[in-house]
Design a protein around this motif. Sequence first.
Motif, PDB file in Angstrom:
ATOM      1  N   GLY A 233      -6.742  -1.368  32.138  1.00  0.00           N
ATOM      2  CA  GLY A 233      -5.240  -1.296  32.181  1.00  0.00           C
ATOM      3  C   GLY A 233      -4.732  -1.806  33.487  1.00  0.00           C
ATOM      4  O   GLY A 233      -3.753  -2.852  33.083  1.00  0.00           O
ATOM      5  N   THR A 234      -5.382  -1.927  34.528  1.00  0.00           N
ATOM      6  CA  THR A 234      -5.029  -2.916  35.643  1.00  0.00           C
ATOM      7  C   THR A 234      -5.229  -4.412  35.306  1.00  0.00           C
ATOM      8  O   THR A 234      -4.425  -5.206  35.503  1.00  0.00           O
ATOM      9  CB  THR A 234      -5.982  -2.287  36.831  1.00  0.00           C
ATOM     10  OG1 THR A 234      -5.782  -0.900  37.162  1.00  0.00           O
ATOM     11  CG2 THR A 234      -5.530  -3.201  37.874  1.00  0.00           C
ATOM     12  N   LEU A 235      -6.362  -4.627  34.489  1.00  0.00           N
ATOM     13  CA  LEU A 235      -6.483  -6.179  34.327  1.00  0.00           C
ATOM     14  C   LEU A 235      -5.444  -6.253  33.349  1.00  0.00           C
ATOM     15  O   LEU A 235      -5.184  -7.549  33.392  1.00  0.00           O
ATOM     16  CB  LEU A 235      -7.937  -6.258  33.691  1.00  0.00           C
ATOM     17  CG  LEU A 235      -9.301  -6.131  34.660  1.00  0.00           C
ATOM     18  CD1 LEU A 235     -10.479  -6.230  33.665  1.00  0.00           C
ATOM     19  CD2 LEU A 235      -9.082  -7.360  35.687  1.00  0.00           C
ATOM     20  N   SER A 236      -4.990  -5.571  32.435  1.00  0.00           N
ATOM     21  CA  SER A 236      -3.916  -5.990  31.491  1.00  0.00           C
ATOM     22  C   SER A 236      -2.541  -6.225  32.076  1.00  0.00           C
ATOM     23  O   SER A 236      -2.077  -7.239  31.657  1.00  0.00           O
ATOM     24  CB  SER A 236      -3.920  -5.104  30.398  1.00  0.00           C
ATOM     25  OG  SER A 236      -3.220  -3.616  31.072  1.00  0.00           O
ATOM     26  N   LEU A 237      -2.257  -5.495  33.397  1.00  0.00           N
ATOM     27  CA  LEU A 237      -1.169  -5.653  34.011  1.00  0.00           C
ATOM     28  C   LEU A 237      -1.311  -7.048  34.886  1.00  0.00           C
ATOM     29  O   LEU A 237      -0.300  -7.718  34.820  1.00  0.00           O
ATOM     30  CB  LEU A 237      -0.913  -4.694  34.973  1.00  0.00           C
ATOM     31  CG  LEU A 237      -0.605  -3.425  34.349  1.00  0.00           C
ATOM     32  CD1 LEU A 237      -0.273  -2.090  35.568  1.00  0.00           C
ATOM     33  CD2 LEU A 237       0.757  -3.445  33.695  1.00  0.00           C
ATOM     34  N   THR A 238      -2.371  -7.255  35.560  1.00  0.00           N
ATOM     35  CA  THR A 238      -2.580  -8.283  36.412  1.00  0.00           C
ATOM     36  C   THR A 238      -2.457  -9.906  35.711  1.00  0.00           C
ATOM     37  O   THR A 238      -2.201 -10.795  36.127  1.00  0.00           O
ATOM     38  CB  THR A 238      -3.539  -8.159  37.319  1.00  0.00           C
ATOM     39  OG1 THR A 238      -4.844  -8.389  36.608  1.00  0.00           O
ATOM     40  CG2 THR A 238      -3.629  -7.074  38.086  1.00  0.00           C
TER      41      THR A 238
END
Length: 315
Positions: A233-238
């Motif tokens: 999820g964090t990678l998808s945001l960044t």
Amino acid sequence: MLHLRLITPADKTHDVVRLIEKMVGTTHLVVLPGAARNPAGDVVLCDVAREAGDELLSRLQGLDLDKSGSIAVENIDLSLSRRADKAEAEAPGEGADAVLWEHLTDATHEESTLSITYLAFITLATMIAACGVVLDNAILIVGAMAVGPEFGPLAGICTASVKRAPRLALRSLIALLVGFAVAMAATVAFSYFMDAVGLFTEAKLEAERPNTGFIYAPDWFSFVVAILAGAAGTLSLTSAKSGALVGVAISVTTVPAAANAAVALIYDDAKQTWLSTGQLLLNLLGIVLAGTLTLLAQKWLWARQRERQAKAGGV
């Protein structure tokens, strides 16, 4: 590529233009003297490779342009230009790996704001999940996971931890706690109503539930999945790959666990209530831990990238 629209005071335009001209990964520079009216000043336009965007934004803020003028950033979906291709080739790293910290902060700030819409989504998601646990319907559980907006505040907590932003952390924590409290309270009331009309029964809740029994069975697999989902999820945001968030949303048992706890509460099933609550807390902890570590790793990698860029002679 990113498109920047800057409003600069006349006395800072020269410094801003000079910075953009020397910055690796920039192109399509346009200066419109005196074009801005509110605030008054010059308008400077340029395109920059995503992987060089965070560095340029940081340096523009170093010139106090965010205070005395304006910095607006837009994503370019299509750019047919050899100069743009050259700028992207010259910029270090890959655009998909770049982190725009200001954009991330702004996005998580918006997603972690306690609002009527946020409360409505998390409450409706929890009610849908309540129907799913009583009916032992996996489709309803997946639907509830997709509707739930709880990843926004979780991402806000991760971002606040890395950027040391206590206000964002407090805002996100309030949204998370109040959101789940309101959703579970509303689901308790909803469950009493459904029980009164005969749609919910204790027998259904206590029966064998092969499709949804995992919701109140926290174990190491739950924590591992939460860790993996938090990182994804964090990678998808960044990386601006927001589509991956759907997969993250339907892989972690947060909203369904809250719903199961609420339904179990009206039937005085202390075991399911506590186990579901434990499942909820375990998953929240895993997501926050993984998200924070992912951001720290990205921050460290890009710091190394900047060091190599500086040694190579880039601005």
